[in-house]
Design a protein around this motif. Structure first.
Motif, mmCIF file in Angstrom:
data_model
loop_
_atom_site.group_PDB
_atom_site.id
_atom_site.type_symbol
_atom_site.label_atom_id
_atom_site.label_comp_id
_atom_site.label_asym_id
_atom_site.label_seq_id
_atom_site.Cartn_x
_atom_site.Cartn_y
_atom_site.Cartn_z
ATOM 1 N N ASN A 183 0.833 -1.207 0.000
ATOM 2 C CA ASN A 183 0.000 0.000 0.000
ATOM 3 C C ASN A 183 0.868 1.258 0.000
ATOM 4 O OD1 ASN A 183 -2.770 1.120 0.203
ATOM 5 N ND2 ASN A 183 -1.965 1.980 2.110
ATOM 6 N N HIS A 184 2.010 1.199 0.700
ATOM 7 C CA HIS A 184 2.957 2.318 0.690
ATOM 8 C C HIS A 184 3.472 2.554 -0.729
ATOM 9 C CE1 HIS A 184 6.640 4.619 1.201
ATOM 10 N NE2 HIS A 184 7.333 3.584 0.753
ATOM 11 N N LEU A 185 3.834 1.477 -1.442
ATOM 12 C CA LEU A 185 4.303 1.630 -2.828
ATOM 13 C C LEU A 185 3.225 2.267 -3.697
ATOM 14 C CD1 LEU A 185 6.088 -1.823 -3.314
ATOM 15 C CD2 LEU A 185 7.206 0.417 -3.224
ATOM 16 N N ILE A 186 1.978 1.845 -3.486
ATOM 17 C CA ILE A 186 0.862 2.388 -4.258
ATOM 18 C C ILE A 186 0.688 3.875 -3.958
ATOM 19 C CG2 ILE A 186 -1.649 2.293 -4.564
ATOM 20 C CD1 ILE A 186 -1.395 -0.764 -3.891
ATOM 21 N N THR A 187 0.761 4.240 -2.688
ATOM 22 C CA THR A 187 0.631 5.640 -2.282
ATOM 23 C C THR A 187 1.732 6.501 -2.889
ATOM 24 O OG1 THR A 187 -0.383 4.962 -0.185
ATOM 25 C CG2 THR A 187 0.512 7.191 -0.287
ATOM 26 N N GLU A 188 2.909 5.910 -3.062
ATOM 27 C CA GLU A 188 4.046 6.633 -3.651
ATOM 28 C C GLU A 188 3.927 6.770 -5.167
ATOM 29 O OE1 GLU A 188 6.929 8.138 -2.361
ATOM 30 O OE2 GLU A 188 5.801 8.043 -0.484
ATOM 31 N N ARG A 195 21.032 -5.343 -6.521
ATOM 32 C CA ARG A 195 22.316 -5.566 -7.195
ATOM 33 C C ARG A 195 22.112 -5.655 -8.698
ATOM 34 N NH1 ARG A 195 25.267 -10.359 -8.241
ATOM 35 N NH2 ARG A 195 23.871 -11.595 -6.915
ATOM 36 N N TYR A 196 21.083 -6.375 -9.149
ATOM 37 C CA TYR A 196 20.811 -6.446 -10.584
ATOM 38 C C TYR A 196 20.479 -5.072 -11.146
ATOM 39 C CZ TYR A 196 18.450 -7.010 -14.986
ATOM 40 O OH TYR A 196 18.102 -6.851 -16.309
ATOM 41 N N LEU A 197 19.610 -4.345 -10.435
ATOM 42 C CA LEU A 197 19.164 -3.043 -10.926
ATOM 43 C C LEU A 197 20.326 -2.054 -11.052
ATOM 44 C CD1 LEU A 197 15.855 -2.811 -8.873
ATOM 45 C CD2 LEU A 197 16.054 -3.200 -11.350
ATOM 46 N N LYS A 198 21.227 -2.057 -10.074
ATOM 47 C CA LYS A 198 22.380 -1.150 -10.119
ATOM 48 C C LYS A 198 23.331 -1.518 -11.259
ATOM 49 C CE LYS A 198 22.460 -0.007 -5.180
ATOM 50 N NZ LYS A 198 23.249 -0.124 -3.934
ATOM 51 N N GLU A 199 23.554 -2.817 -11.431
ATOM 52 C CA GLU A 199 24.448 -3.266 -12.501
ATOM 53 C C GLU A 199 23.921 -2.879 -13.881
ATOM 54 O OE1 GLU A 199 25.181 -7.429 -12.213
ATOM 55 O OE2 GLU A 199 26.249 -7.288 -10.299
ATOM 56 N N ASN A 200 22.606 -2.724 -13.975
ATOM 57 C CA ASN A 200 21.987 -2.420 -15.260
ATOM 58 C C ASN A 200 21.472 -0.983 -15.337
ATOM 59 O OD1 ASN A 200 21.769 -5.098 -16.991
ATOM 60 N ND2 ASN A 200 21.568 -5.640 -14.831
ATOM 61 N N ASN A 201 22.019 -0.155 -14.466
ATOM 62 C CA ASN A 201 21.819 1.306 -14.525
ATOM 63 C C ASN A 201 20.382 1.768 -14.323
ATOM 64 O OD1 ASN A 201 24.624 1.779 -15.100
ATOM 65 N ND2 ASN A 201 24.216 1.070 -17.196
ATOM 66 N N TYR A 202 19.623 1.021 -13.537
ATOM 67 C CA TYR A 202 18.298 1.503 -13.139
ATOM 68 C C TYR A 202 18.463 2.433 -11.943
ATOM 69 C CZ TYR A 202 15.973 -2.016 -16.036
ATOM 70 O OH TYR A 202 15.516 -2.769 -17.097
ATOM 71 N N ASN A 203 17.696 3.517 -11.942
ATOM 72 C CA ASN A 203 17.707 4.421 -10.809
ATOM 73 C C ASN A 203 16.630 3.981 -9.818
ATOM 74 O OD1 ASN A 203 16.544 6.864 -9.280
ATOM 75 N ND2 ASN A 203 18.441 7.697 -10.083
ATOM 76 N N ILE A 204 17.064 3.735 -8.564
ATOM 77 C CA ILE A 204 16.139 3.361 -7.495
ATOM 78 C C ILE A 204 15.946 4.574 -6.591
ATOM 79 C CG2 ILE A 204 15.735 1.768 -5.571
ATOM 80 C CD1 ILE A 204 17.857 -0.097 -6.835
ATOM 81 N N GLY A 220 10.859 1.046 -7.706
ATOM 82 C CA GLY A 220 10.903 1.043 -6.250
ATOM 83 C C GLY A 220 11.142 -0.359 -5.713
ATOM 84 N N ILE A 221 11.811 -0.447 -4.568
ATOM 85 C CA ILE A 221 12.098 -1.732 -3.938
ATOM 86 C C ILE A 221 11.747 -1.658 -2.456
ATOM 87 C CG2 ILE A 221 13.883 -3.435 -3.342
ATOM 88 C CD1 ILE A 221 13.413 -3.439 -6.255
ATOM 89 N N ILE A 222 11.143 -2.731 -1.954
ATOM 90 C CA ILE A 222 10.869 -2.802 -0.521
ATOM 91 C C ILE A 222 11.065 -4.241 -0.054
ATOM 92 C CG2 ILE A 222 8.377 -3.172 -0.783
ATOM 93 C CD1 ILE A 222 8.064 -1.206 1.637
ATOM 94 N N GLY A 223 11.643 -4.408 1.134
ATOM 95 C CA GLY A 223 11.924 -5.738 1.666
ATOM 96 C C GLY A 223 11.092 -6.048 2.901
ATOM 97 N N ARG A 266 12.321 4.115 3.724
ATOM 98 C CA ARG A 266 13.604 4.742 3.389
ATOM 99 C C ARG A 266 13.605 5.099 1.900
ATOM 100 N NH1 ARG A 266 15.330 0.152 6.671
ATOM 101 N NH2 ARG A 266 15.790 0.871 8.796
ATOM 102 N N GLU A 267 14.769 5.461 1.372
ATOM 103 C CA GLU A 267 14.840 6.036 0.029
ATOM 104 C C GLU A 267 14.427 5.096 -1.102
ATOM 105 O OE1 GLU A 267 17.194 6.163 2.287
ATOM 106 O OE2 GLU A 267 17.961 8.212 2.513
ATOM 107 N N SER A 268 14.568 3.792 -0.934
ATOM 108 C CA SER A 268 14.346 2.861 -2.044
ATOM 109 C C SER A 268 12.910 2.838 -2.556
ATOM 110 C CB SER A 268 14.750 1.438 -1.644
ATOM 111 O OG SER A 268 13.827 0.892 -0.719
ATOM 112 N N SER A 269 11.989 3.428 -1.792
ATOM 113 C CA SER A 269 10.589 3.404 -2.219
ATOM 114 C C SER A 269 9.940 4.777 -2.223
ATOM 115 C CB SER A 269 9.779 2.483 -1.295
ATOM 116 O OG SER A 269 9.777 2.997 0.032
ATOM 117 N N GLN A 270 10.717 5.828 -2.051
ATOM 118 C CA GLN A 270 10.145 7.163 -1.862
ATOM 119 C C GLN A 270 10.229 8.029 -3.111
ATOM 120 O OE1 GLN A 270 12.112 8.291 2.036
ATOM 121 N NE2 GLN A 270 10.002 8.888 2.472
ATOM 122 N N LEU A 271 9.314 7.810 -4.024
ATOM 123 C CA LEU A 271 9.218 8.678 -5.212
ATOM 124 C C LEU A 271 8.883 10.101 -4.798
ATOM 125 C CD1 LEU A 271 7.276 6.750 -7.997
ATOM 126 C CD2 LEU A 271 9.616 7.642 -8.115
#
Length: 343
Positions: A176-181, A262-271, A276-279, A335-340
């Protein structure tokens, strides 16, 4: 019955159609047990030459003041915090904690549990392996009059108390947080289908999407087996290289999320700008990696404390029949990984 074999509480209970705990209490003339039952049990025990196990029957005077704890992984951040909480509470009440790991393998869990039983621990705390379902080896503790408390990874097949976190609502809140963002295409790298907490988190994920009216694609849900960083990496690669890639991923654990990042950074995606990523579990690493990882706090230390309190209370009361469930609330750590919204 073969009289050459040593008669056990389990044997008596089976013959009389009553529980092991009732047999044990009847032999001690516990006030909660009916006089007819006490008479029945004592007469049967005497006529079959029952020789009591001092550790089981004279529980109060013959405790070892050791309890066992088995976890899938000792080096796992969440389980290490659970162990710390369990040790803290056990020591506070004059008990020692014997710790072992199953490596998430049933065979290793059976060996560890029987080693604990042979060491005459007074009770057992256990987070079951991914391969454990019926848990006959765990029932052996109950048959010996020794209480068991399951925590985190549990099975409903075992009639023991359970201490868990609210996995469904923890996952629901994260998604729901990802959706709100503003994320609208959310994938889930989930745990095994036969593991209860993994299924609860997946249901929370699906319900959040359903309530928001967002699309759900079957190929956006990937199923881990080992719950590893490498699986996070490999499944993120599959998702991002597919025809309809997501713009956010909710991961079953922080370890899986680290592989995804790690995959996203290696392939130049901006997080999080591109994705967005959340664990889930709020590892220490989630606070120091860049960008810092949003996660769901499981309160491992509190789980260790509450599980141990419950077990020691059962030992004190000679209780192996309690079947209550204690549910701890989760907490979303953003934290920053999900805060658009912070870009």
């Amino acid at each position: 019955m073969n009289e050459k074999k040593k008669l056990t509480l389990k044997d008596i209970g089976k013959e009389l159609g009553i529980s092991v705990s009732t047999v044990s209490r009847a032999l001690k003339e516990h006030p909660d047990i009916a006089q007819e039952t006490i008479k029945l049990v004592k007469e049967y025990a005497e006529s079959h030459n029952y020789v009591p196990n001092l550790l089981a029957v004279n529980f109060r005077k013959n405790r070892t003041f050791n309890i066992g704890l088995i976890v899938p992984e000792l080096v796992h951040h969440f389980f290490s915090t659970v162990i710390s909480g369990a040790i803290s509470e056990a020591n506070k009440q004059g008990y020692n904690l014997m710790v072992s790991q199953s490596n998430d393998i049933l065979k290793d869990e059976v060996l560890a549990s029987r080693a604990m039983l042979n060491s005459s621990v007074d009770g057992l705390l256990i987070s079951i392996s991914n391969e454990t379902h019926e848990g006959k080896h765990i029932m052996e503790f109950l048959e010996e009059g020794k209480p068991v408390v399951q925590f985190d990874k549990i099975t409903d097949e075992l009639p023991t108390p359970k201490v868990i976190v609210d996995d469904f609502n923890g996952a629901y809140g994260a998604v729901n947080h990802l959706i709100t963002e503003g994320f609208t295409k959310i994938a889930h790298i989930r745990g095994r289908r036969d593991v209860k907490n993994a299924s609860e988190r997946c249901e929370g994920y699906k319900k959040a999407l359903e309530d928001a009216g967002l699309e759900q694609q079957g190929y956006w849900v990937k199923v881990c087996v080992k719950i590893s960083e490498q699986e996070g990496y490999d499944f993120t690669k599959e998702l991002m290289e597919g025809e309809n890639p997501p713009n956010a991923i909710f991961c079953i654990t922080d370890l899986v999320a680290l592989g995804s990042m790690r995959y996203l950074k290696e392939n130049n995606y901006n997080i999080p700008k591109d994705i967005g990523i959340i664990g889930f579990s709020n590892w220490m690493l989630s606070k120091v990696i860049s960008p810092r990882l949003s996660s769901v706090e499981q309160h491992g230390f509190q789980m260790g404390v509450e599980s141990t309190k419950l077990l020691l209370e059962m030992i004190k009361n000679h209780d192996v029949e309690s079947n209550q469930t204690v549910e701890l609330k989760t907490e979303l750590i953003v934290r920053e990984s999900s805060q658009l919204s912070q870009l």
